[in-house]
Design an enzyme around this catalytic site. Structure first.
Site, PDB file in Angstrom:
ATOM      1  N   THR A  15       0.821  -1.212   0.000  1.00  0.00           N
ATOM      2  CA  THR A  15       0.000   0.000   0.000  1.00  0.00           C
ATOM      3  C   THR A  15       0.852   1.257   0.000  1.00  0.00           C
ATOM      4  O   THR A  15       0.440   2.291  -0.515  1.00  0.00           O
ATOM      5  CB  THR A  15      -0.937  -0.028   1.226  1.00  0.00           C
ATOM      6  OG1 THR A  15      -1.782  -1.162   1.084  1.00  0.00           O
ATOM      7  CG2 THR A  15      -1.795   1.213   1.323  1.00  0.00           C
ATOM      8  N   TYR A  28      -7.943   0.076  -4.529  1.00  0.00           N
ATOM      9  CA  TYR A  28      -6.638   0.519  -5.022  1.00  0.00           C
ATOM     10  C   TYR A  28      -5.804  -0.702  -5.336  1.00  0.00           C
ATOM     11  O   TYR A  28      -6.151  -1.832  -4.975  1.00  0.00           O
ATOM     12  CB  TYR A  28      -5.929   1.394  -3.976  1.00  0.00           C
ATOM     13  CG  TYR A  28      -5.462   0.630  -2.757  1.00  0.00           C
ATOM     14  CD1 TYR A  28      -6.334   0.351  -1.710  1.00  0.00           C
ATOM     15  CD2 TYR A  28      -4.158   0.149  -2.667  1.00  0.00           C
ATOM     16  CE1 TYR A  28      -5.923  -0.371  -0.605  1.00  0.00           C
ATOM     17  CE2 TYR A  28      -3.740  -0.576  -1.564  1.00  0.00           C
ATOM     18  CZ  TYR A  28      -4.623  -0.825  -0.544  1.00  0.00           C
ATOM     19  OH  TYR A  28      -4.218  -1.549   0.545  1.00  0.00           O
ATOM     20  N   THR A  94       1.757  -4.226   4.361  1.00  0.00           N
ATOM     21  CA  THR A  94       1.665  -4.470   5.805  1.00  0.00           C
ATOM     22  C   THR A  94       1.105  -5.861   6.129  1.00  0.00           C
ATOM     23  O   THR A  94       1.296  -6.346   7.241  1.00  0.00           O
ATOM     24  CB  THR A  94       0.785  -3.398   6.479  1.00  0.00           C
ATOM     25  OG1 THR A  94      -0.518  -3.434   5.904  1.00  0.00           O
ATOM     26  CG2 THR A  94       1.388  -2.016   6.332  1.00  0.00           C
ATOM     27  N   ASP A  95       0.407  -6.491   5.159  1.00  0.00           N
ATOM     28  CA  ASP A  95      -0.250  -7.768   5.488  1.00  0.00           C
ATOM     29  C   ASP A  95       0.731  -8.827   5.985  1.00  0.00           C
ATOM     30  O   ASP A  95       0.414  -9.598   6.901  1.00  0.00           O
ATOM     31  CB  ASP A  95      -0.986  -8.321   4.263  1.00  0.00           C
ATOM     32  CG  ASP A  95      -2.245  -7.532   3.919  1.00  0.00           C
ATOM     33  OD1 ASP A  95      -2.596  -6.612   4.682  1.00  0.00           O
ATOM     34  OD2 ASP A  95      -2.876  -7.831   2.886  1.00  0.00           O
ATOM     35  N   LYS A 167       0.503  -7.305  12.963  1.00  0.00           N
ATOM     36  CA  LYS A 167      -0.567  -6.447  12.476  1.00  0.00           C
ATOM     37  C   LYS A 167      -1.819  -6.792  13.259  1.00  0.00           C
ATOM     38  O   LYS A 167      -2.235  -7.953  13.306  1.00  0.00           O
ATOM     39  CB  LYS A 167      -0.782  -6.674  10.979  1.00  0.00           C
ATOM     40  CG  LYS A 167      -1.727  -5.655  10.351  1.00  0.00           C
ATOM     41  CD  LYS A 167      -1.813  -5.821   8.837  1.00  0.00           C
ATOM     42  CE  LYS A 167      -2.671  -4.720   8.236  1.00  0.00           C
ATOM     43  NZ  LYS A 167      -2.773  -4.836   6.767  1.00  0.00           N
ATOM     44  N   GLU A 285      -2.914 -26.271  30.111  1.00  0.00           N
ATOM     45  CA  GLU A 285      -4.060 -27.183  30.008  1.00  0.00           C
ATOM     46  C   GLU A 285      -3.740 -28.379  29.126  1.00  0.00           C
ATOM     47  O   GLU A 285      -4.452 -29.374  29.134  1.00  0.00           O
ATOM     48  CB  GLU A 285      -5.271 -26.434  29.447  1.00  0.00           C
ATOM     49  CG  GLU A 285      -5.863 -25.430  30.428  1.00  0.00           C
ATOM     50  CD  GLU A 285      -7.096 -24.745  29.848  1.00  0.00           C
ATOM     51  OE1 GLU A 285      -8.133 -25.405  29.717  1.00  0.00           O
ATOM     52  OE2 GLU A 285      -6.998 -23.547  29.532  1.00  0.00           O
TER      53      GLU A 285
HETATM   54  N1  ASP Z   1      -2.532  -5.860   1.014  1.00  0.00           N
HETATM   55  C1  ASP Z   1      -1.557  -4.819   1.200  1.00  0.00           C
HETATM   56  C2  ASP Z   1      -0.200  -5.461   1.268  1.00  0.00           C
HETATM   57  O1  ASP Z   1       0.096  -6.116   2.217  1.00  0.00           O
HETATM   58  C3  ASP Z   1      -1.889  -4.026   2.431  1.00  0.00           C
HETATM   59  C4  ASP Z   1      -0.878  -2.994   2.875  1.00  0.00           C
HETATM   60  O2  ASP Z   1       0.198  -2.841   2.341  1.00  0.00           O
HETATM   61  O3  ASP Z   1      -1.174  -2.278   3.853  1.00  0.00           O
HETATM   62  O4  ASP Z   1       0.557  -5.319   0.347  1.00  0.00           O
END
Ligand code: ASP
Length: 329
Positions: A15, A28, A94-95, A167, A285
């Site tokens: 992103t 996007y 970020t994924d 995340k 457990e």
């Molecule tokens: N789907 C995107 C990625 O991981 C989301 C992001 O970058 O925030 O490339």
């Protein structure tokens, strides 16, 4: 005059390089912008650093895998050994920043800063966070005091250790959390406030980078499930299993029994949790000693899978040795 720091920037997409085409559109394309364009935006900020861009991929990080990891590792290792480079930044979705960050953390020396950076909003969205994060990442990667802390993730104004970062939100700007240790530092307009000294000064890589990665699956536990999914995973040749268990890594008795049988047949099984945060300890457990299972401790399922893949690839499959690696992660 001192020479400005020279920073290698490895672009992968995500992103931070996302283009919506409209400032308010929800849809996007991650990786729509070339790294050169991002670096051009950065140049306009007047930061004191020389940027050396190298595009590795232009993808959403949901599609990242062994080929990109191998390329990133090779480029980082080269830069760490190159006296002309002071630090490395990886622009990343970020994924799966959690997975890439931790894989590199396990397989790179800590002699220079290596920083992952991403964004939650595409570059052309209103209130885009990418350039601020990127500028912060340049500051961190330029600072000699950032070395010796393992691979880091810069999001918002926080610097997180890859071993602790995950995340925790799908779209909020403040999407990352650090557990069990808090952030390493905060980036301020005046500089970087480190909250402690480097915890891994001048360390060699903890594990060799794998030649290939074994198939390791994450099995999420759910109320009322039976052991059939475990049998299915073994049927497709999984070499290890991470349980995203309930609470402290629990699962119905029939599932634990099937996992225990897998462990006895030489398939390492690590109990993590589907809960967002918390430790999974041994013998709470579940009788790990009796069942031959491993407790993931502070690692959530995604990072537990990365560590287990690295261990298996390096021939470490024995439950006690796998547990020692998780205890020390
Ligand atoms: N789907 C995107 C990625 O991981 C989301 C992001 O970058 O925030 O490339």
């Amino acid at each position: 005059m001192n020479k400005p720091p020279r920073i290698l920037v490895l672009g992968t997409g995500g992103t931070i390089a996302g283009a919506a085409g409209s400032a308010t559109d929800a849809a996007y394309r991650p990786g729509g912008l070339a790294l050169e364009v991002l670096v051009g935006h950065l140049a306009a900020l007047g930061l004191v650093a020389e940027i050396v861009p190298q595009e590795v991929a232009r993808i959403g990080s949901q599609d990242i895998g062994f080929a990109e990891w191998q390329a990133l590792h090779a480029a980082c290792a080269g830069a760490l050994g190159d006296p002309a480079i002071d630090g490395v930044i990886i622009t990343h979705g970020t994924d799966t920043a959690e997975e890439t960050g931790f894989l590199l953390d396990l397989t790179l020396p800590t002699t220079k800063p290596v920083v992952l950076v991403g964004a939650m909003r595409p570059a052309d969205a209103v209130g885009a966070d990418g350039m601020r994060n990127f500028a912060n990442a340049v500051k961190v990667a330029s600072e000699p005091a950032a070395a010796g802390r393992g691979v880091m993730l810069v999001m918002g104004d926080a610097v997180l250790a890859a071993r602790d970062a995950r995340k925790a939100a799908t779209s909020a700007i403040d999407a990352f959390r650090s557990f069990p240790r808090g952030p390493l530092a905060r980036v301020t307009p005046a500089g970087i406030d480190w909250f402690g000294p480097p915890h891994r000064p001048k360390q060699q890589a903890r594990y060799p980078f794998p030649q290939a990665l074994p198939r390791v699956a994450i099995l999420t536990a759910g109320a009322g499930m039976d052991e059939k999914p475990v049998e299915a995973l073994l049927g497709i040749g999984c070499r290890g299993v991470v349980l995203a268990g309930m609470g402290q890594g629990n699962a119905p008795a029939s599932v634990i029994a099937a996992l225990s049988e897998a462990a006895r047949s030489g398939i390492p099984v690590v109990r993590s949790t589907r809960v967002d945060e918390g430790l999974v300890d041994r013998n709470v457990e579940v009788d790990d000693d009796g069942q031959g299972l491993v407790a993931a401790r502070a690692l959530g399922p995604a990072r537990a899978r990365v560590l287990l893949m690295v261990l298996i690839a390096n021939g470490i499959c024995d439950a006690a040795a796998v547990q020692a690696a998780f205890d020390g992660a």
